[in-house]
Write an enzyme that holds these catalytic residues in place. Structure first.
Site, PDB file in Angstrom:
ATOM      1  N   LYS A  44       1.816  -3.294   7.183  1.00  0.00           N
ATOM      2  CA  LYS A  44       2.251  -3.362   5.771  1.00  0.00           C
ATOM      3  C   LYS A  44       3.766  -3.150   5.686  1.00  0.00           C
ATOM      4  O   LYS A  44       4.473  -3.847   4.960  1.00  0.00           O
ATOM      5  CB  LYS A  44       1.526  -2.323   4.923  1.00  0.00           C
ATOM      6  CG  LYS A  44       0.093  -2.682   4.597  1.00  0.00           C
ATOM      7  CD  LYS A  44      -0.002  -3.965   3.762  1.00  0.00           C
ATOM      8  CE  LYS A  44      -1.422  -4.360   3.540  1.00  0.00           C
ATOM      9  NZ  LYS A  44      -1.584  -5.673   2.885  1.00  0.00           N
ATOM     10  N   SER A  48       0.833  -1.197   0.000  1.00  0.00           N
ATOM     11  CA  SER A  48       0.000   0.000   0.000  1.00  0.00           C
ATOM     12  C   SER A  48       0.868   1.246   0.000  1.00  0.00           C
ATOM     13  O   SER A  48       1.967   1.242   0.556  1.00  0.00           O
ATOM     14  CB  SER A  48      -0.879   0.003   1.266  1.00  0.00           C
ATOM     15  OG  SER A  48      -1.495   1.261   1.465  1.00  0.00           O
ATOM     16  N   TYR A  70      -2.324  -0.682  11.175  1.00  0.00           N
ATOM     17  CA  TYR A  70      -2.517  -1.281   9.851  1.00  0.00           C
ATOM     18  C   TYR A  70      -1.339  -0.919   8.946  1.00  0.00           C
ATOM     19  O   TYR A  70      -0.723  -1.786   8.327  1.00  0.00           O
ATOM     20  CB  TYR A  70      -3.830  -0.831   9.200  1.00  0.00           C
ATOM     21  CG  TYR A  70      -3.849  -1.158   7.729  1.00  0.00           C
ATOM     22  CD1 TYR A  70      -3.608  -0.172   6.781  1.00  0.00           C
ATOM     23  CD2 TYR A  70      -4.025  -2.466   7.300  1.00  0.00           C
ATOM     24  CE1 TYR A  70      -3.577  -0.487   5.431  1.00  0.00           C
ATOM     25  CE2 TYR A  70      -3.991  -2.778   5.952  1.00  0.00           C
ATOM     26  CZ  TYR A  70      -3.755  -1.783   5.023  1.00  0.00           C
ATOM     27  OH  TYR A  70      -3.704  -2.086   3.695  1.00  0.00           O
TER      28      TYR A  70
HETATM   29  P1  NAD Z   1     -10.993  -7.124   1.642  1.00  0.00           P
HETATM   30  O1  NAD Z   1     -11.242  -7.071   3.100  1.00  0.00           O
HETATM   31  O2  NAD Z   1     -12.117  -6.939   0.705  1.00  0.00           O
HETATM   32  O3  NAD Z   1     -10.289  -8.505   1.256  1.00  0.00           O
HETATM   33  C1  NAD Z   1      -9.430  -9.170   2.148  1.00  0.00           C
HETATM   34  C2  NAD Z   1      -9.881 -10.626   2.183  1.00  0.00           C
HETATM   35  O4  NAD Z   1      -9.013 -11.357   3.033  1.00  0.00           O
HETATM   36  C3  NAD Z   1     -11.305 -10.802   2.734  1.00  0.00           C
HETATM   37  O5  NAD Z   1     -12.059 -11.583   1.848  1.00  0.00           O
HETATM   38  C4  NAD Z   1     -11.113 -11.496   4.088  1.00  0.00           C
HETATM   39  O6  NAD Z   1     -12.183 -12.382   4.374  1.00  0.00           O
HETATM   40  C5  NAD Z   1      -9.790 -12.226   3.851  1.00  0.00           C
HETATM   41  N1  NAD Z   1      -8.994 -12.478   5.058  1.00  0.00           N
HETATM   42  C6  NAD Z   1      -8.631 -11.589   6.016  1.00  0.00           C
HETATM   43  N2  NAD Z   1      -7.884 -12.193   6.957  1.00  0.00           N
HETATM   44  C7  NAD Z   1      -7.755 -13.513   6.578  1.00  0.00           C
HETATM   45  C8  NAD Z   1      -7.114 -14.651   7.130  1.00  0.00           C
HETATM   46  N3  NAD Z   1      -6.460 -14.586   8.295  1.00  0.00           N
HETATM   47  N4  NAD Z   1      -7.195 -15.834   6.472  1.00  0.00           N
HETATM   48  C9  NAD Z   1      -7.881 -15.925   5.291  1.00  0.00           C
HETATM   49  N5  NAD Z   1      -8.532 -14.878   4.720  1.00  0.00           N
HETATM   50  C10 NAD Z   1      -8.454 -13.687   5.365  1.00  0.00           C
HETATM   51  O7  NAD Z   1      -9.830  -6.056   1.346  1.00  0.00           O
HETATM   52  P2  NAD Z   1      -9.271  -5.537  -0.045  1.00  0.00           P
HETATM   53  O8  NAD Z   1      -9.632  -4.088  -0.158  1.00  0.00           O
HETATM   54  O9  NAD Z   1      -9.612  -6.480  -1.132  1.00  0.00           O
HETATM   55  O10 NAD Z   1      -7.675  -5.597   0.228  1.00  0.00           O
HETATM   56  C11 NAD Z   1      -6.949  -6.708  -0.219  1.00  0.00           C
HETATM   57  C12 NAD Z   1      -5.493  -6.440   0.136  1.00  0.00           C
HETATM   58  O11 NAD Z   1      -5.069  -5.217  -0.456  1.00  0.00           O
HETATM   59  C13 NAD Z   1      -5.251  -6.288   1.637  1.00  0.00           C
HETATM   60  O12 NAD Z   1      -3.992  -6.886   1.946  1.00  0.00           O
HETATM   61  C14 NAD Z   1      -5.165  -4.788   1.834  1.00  0.00           C
HETATM   62  O13 NAD Z   1      -4.347  -4.447   2.948  1.00  0.00           O
HETATM   63  C15 NAD Z   1      -4.524  -4.366   0.542  1.00  0.00           C
HETATM   64  N6  NAD Z   1      -4.793  -2.971   0.176  1.00  0.00           N
HETATM   65  C16 NAD Z   1      -6.090  -2.535   0.067  1.00  0.00           C
HETATM   66  C17 NAD Z   1      -6.334  -1.188  -0.286  1.00  0.00           C
HETATM   67  C18 NAD Z   1      -7.736  -0.663  -0.382  1.00  0.00           C
HETATM   68  O14 NAD Z   1      -7.919   0.572  -0.381  1.00  0.00           O
HETATM   69  N7  NAD Z   1      -8.738  -1.493  -0.491  1.00  0.00           N
HETATM   70  C19 NAD Z   1      -5.263  -0.327  -0.542  1.00  0.00           C
HETATM   71  C20 NAD Z   1      -3.965  -0.812  -0.423  1.00  0.00           C
HETATM   72  C21 NAD Z   1      -3.739  -2.146  -0.066  1.00  0.00           C
HETATM   73  C1  WQD Z   2      -9.756   9.351   0.750  1.00  0.00           C
HETATM   74  C2  WQD Z   2      -9.945  10.851   0.934  1.00  0.00           C
HETATM   75  C3  WQD Z   2     -10.195  11.506   3.227  1.00  0.00           C
HETATM   76  C4  WQD Z   2     -14.024   9.419   3.771  1.00  0.00           C
HETATM   77  C5  WQD Z   2      -7.152   4.456   3.035  1.00  0.00           C
HETATM   78  C6  WQD Z   2      -6.117   3.778   3.882  1.00  0.00           C
HETATM   79  C7  WQD Z   2      -5.049   3.201   2.985  1.00  0.00           C
HETATM   80  C8  WQD Z   2      -5.693   2.314   1.937  1.00  0.00           C
HETATM   81  C9  WQD Z   2      -6.700   3.094   1.139  1.00  0.00           C
HETATM   82  C10 WQD Z   2      -5.650   0.037   2.713  1.00  0.00           C
HETATM   83  C11 WQD Z   2      -9.161  11.414   2.114  1.00  0.00           C
HETATM   84  C12 WQD Z   2     -11.468  11.790   2.440  1.00  0.00           C
HETATM   85  C13 WQD Z   2     -12.853   9.919   3.250  1.00  0.00           C
HETATM   86  C14 WQD Z   2     -15.071  10.320   4.119  1.00  0.00           C
HETATM   87  C15 WQD Z   2     -13.715  12.162   3.388  1.00  0.00           C
HETATM   88  N1  WQD Z   2      -6.334   1.188   2.508  1.00  0.00           N
HETATM   89  N2  WQD Z   2     -12.699  11.263   3.050  1.00  0.00           N
HETATM   90  N3  WQD Z   2     -14.872  11.662   3.906  1.00  0.00           N
HETATM   91  O1  WQD Z   2      -7.449   7.474   3.676  1.00  0.00           O
HETATM   92  O2  WQD Z   2      -6.529   7.754   1.307  1.00  0.00           O
HETATM   93  O3  WQD Z   2      -6.557   5.502   2.346  1.00  0.00           O
HETATM   94  O4  WQD Z   2      -7.694   3.552   2.077  1.00  0.00           O
HETATM   95  O5  WQD Z   2      -4.508  -0.174   2.434  1.00  0.00           O
HETATM   96  O6  WQD Z   2      -4.160   2.466   3.771  1.00  0.00           O
HETATM   97  O7  WQD Z   2      -5.510   4.748   4.717  1.00  0.00           O
HETATM   98  O8  WQD Z   2      -8.705   6.564   1.660  1.00  0.00           O
HETATM   99  O9  WQD Z   2     -11.067   6.649   1.016  1.00  0.00           O
HETATM  100  O10 WQD Z   2     -10.479   6.744   3.486  1.00  0.00           O
HETATM  101  O11 WQD Z   2     -10.003   8.721   2.016  1.00  0.00           O
HETATM  102  O12 WQD Z   2     -13.549  13.385   3.229  1.00  0.00           O
HETATM  103  O13 WQD Z   2     -16.173   9.911   4.614  1.00  0.00           O
HETATM  104  O14 WQD Z   2     -11.313  11.114   1.205  1.00  0.00           O
HETATM  105  O15 WQD Z   2      -9.908  12.563   4.133  1.00  0.00           O
HETATM  106  O16 WQD Z   2      -8.717  12.717   1.758  1.00  0.00           O
HETATM  107  P1  WQD Z   2      -7.277   6.942   2.299  1.00  0.00           P
HETATM  108  P2  WQD Z   2     -10.142   7.108   2.081  1.00  0.00           P
END
Ligand code: NAD
Ligand code: WQD
Length: 332
Positions: A152, A123, A148
């Site tokens: 990472k 991330s 969190y």
């Molecule tokens: P998500 O929660 O939709 O998917 C994660 C999946 O992992 C879920 O289906 C959950 O049931 C499963 N899971 C969690 N812990 C587990 C375990 N111990 N054993 C087996 N399954 C498990 O989240 P996502 O948005 O699809 O994110 C996927 C990956 O991408 C994560 O590693 C997250 O940190 C990373 N990521 C997400 C974002 C974002 O904004 N969504 C941004 C950057 C990185």
């Molecule tokens: C986006 C923008 C908020 C909600 C997060 C995690 C990051 C990754 C992606 C897992 C920001 C603003 C948001 C709301 C708002 N996840 N906002 N009102 O914070 O960039 O990243 O998700 O890896 O680790 O930190 O994403 O969608 O929460 O926010 O004004 O109700 O929207 O301040 O500027 P963010 P976000």
């Protein structure tokens, strides 16, 4: 290739499973369904034609994992993690145990089973507070503002060290920016449990009438309209980036790091406006105070992935909102 996808019924994992299968790869999904639904594999089957093999299991269940890994995999794509920033502050042990401990359990099983290609969901959060923009892969790892984010950073370090100790390993760290949108079929998408903490799914529920208005967390940032700027990337573009990374670096020993973003920043108000245009629905909002831990702006320099992976994002903000809206409207 035969690929083990952990977290494969989750938001990003499920879209990547579709792209992997469409590219001809054989996929086995492992997920404990702690944040997703079993029906996702059926819907993947509706999109691709056949559903992937599925195992409801936890990455910390090393016996189950070893039994599964003995079937032989060419690669593992590791999405399984807990990802709610606010929840991680309240439950640090739960996050470190699941994300870091779980990844260590998974890696040990893969090492024992001889699986040497590992693609990791990282991330942009690992950069911490941006010192300059756009963010490039050679910038130093920052400090996180929540468990969190630290999980990472720790997982990236664990993977670097495992790779040094095992020179035949290929580790690819994919640093996602802000994944949004949904598959154009409307069959899979982001399905957060409870009130969404992320912007786009929250805006979607306001447009749908499930929530009254968006709270804009601050309009006094040093950005063009004062609201937070992020690099939003369509989840299908992100999924396709994973396939490109796997194909480019398969059995290519080393640690390969890529930003997966568009290289463009969009503000909160621009997202709200784009969503109103895509949905034809009003999205009322109220400006409130900043959210703790937020940075004002970050976006990717995505040129390394474009050059080395021959991959670039193809879908713009309008498509991200339109696909998100279609998904929001489908009865689930
Ligand atoms: P998500 O929660 O939709 O998917 C994660 C999946 O992992 C879920 O289906 C959950 O049931 C499963 N899971 C969690 N812990 C587990 C375990 N111990 N054993 C087996 N399954 C498990 O989240 P996502 O948005 O699809 O994110 C996927 C990956 O991408 C994560 O590693 C997250 O940190 C990373 N990521 C997400 C974002 C974002 O904004 N969504 C941004 C950057 C990185
Ligand atoms: C986006 C923008 C908020 C909600 C997060 C995690 C990051 C990754 C992606 C897992 C920001 C603003 C948001 C709301 C708002 N996840 N906002 N009102 O914070 O960039 O990243 O998700 O890896 O680790 O930190 O994403 O969608 O929460 O926010 O004004 O109700 O929207 O301040 O500027 P963010 P976000």
């Amino acid at each position: 290739m035969r690929v083990l996808v952990t977290g494969g019924t989750g938001f990003i994992g499920s879209h990547t499973v579709v792209s992997l299968m469409e590219a001809g790869h054989e996929v086995v999904v492992l997920d404990n369904l702690s944040n997703s639904h079993r029906s996702v594999t059926r819907r993947i089957g509706e999109i691709v034609g056949t559903a992937p093999e599925f195992h409801q299991a936890d990455i910390r269940d090393t016996e189950r994992l070893a039994d599964l890994a003995s079937d032989g995999f060419d690669a593992c794509m590791h999405f399984a993690a807990l990802k709610a920033v606010g929840e991680s502050v309240e439950d640090p042990l739960g996050y470190y145990e699941n994300n870091v401990g779980g990844t260590i359990s998974l890696l040990q099983v893969l090492l024992d089973a001889g699986v040497q290609n590992f693609v990791f969901s990282s991330s942009c959060t690992v950069y911490g507070e941006p010192l300059s923009l756009p963010l490039t892969e050679d910038m130093p790892i920052g400090t996180a503002t929540n468990p969190y984010g630290w999980s990472k950073i720790m997982m990236e370090q664990v993977l670097r060290d495992v790779r040094v100790a095992n020179p035949d390993w290929t580790v690819t760290l994919l640093r996602y920016f802000n994944p949004v949108g949904a598959h154009p079929s409307g069959l899979i998408g982001e399905d957060p449990m409870g009130v969404p903490s992320n912007l786009m799914p929250y805006v979607a529920k306001v447009a749908f009438g499930e929530l009254p208005k968006v709270q804009v967390f601050g309009n006094d940032y040093d950005t063009h309209d004062g609201t937070g700027v992020r690099d939003y990337i369509h989840v299908v573009d992100l999924a396709e980036g994973h396939v490109a990374a796997l194909d480019r670096h398969f059995d290519d020993p080393g640690t390969h790091i890529y930003n997966l973003g568009t290289g463009q920043g969009s503000s909160v108000l621009e997202i709200i406006n784009a969503y109103e245009l895509a949905s034809g629905q009003p999205v009322p909002y109220e400006v409130v105070g900043r959210r703790a831990g937020d940075v004002g702006a970050n976006w990717a320099d995505a040129s390394k992935a474009q050059q080395h992976l021959e991959w670039a994002t193809k879908r713009d903000l309008a498509e991200m909102c339109a696909d998100s809206w279609r998904w929001q409207q489908k009865a689930r």
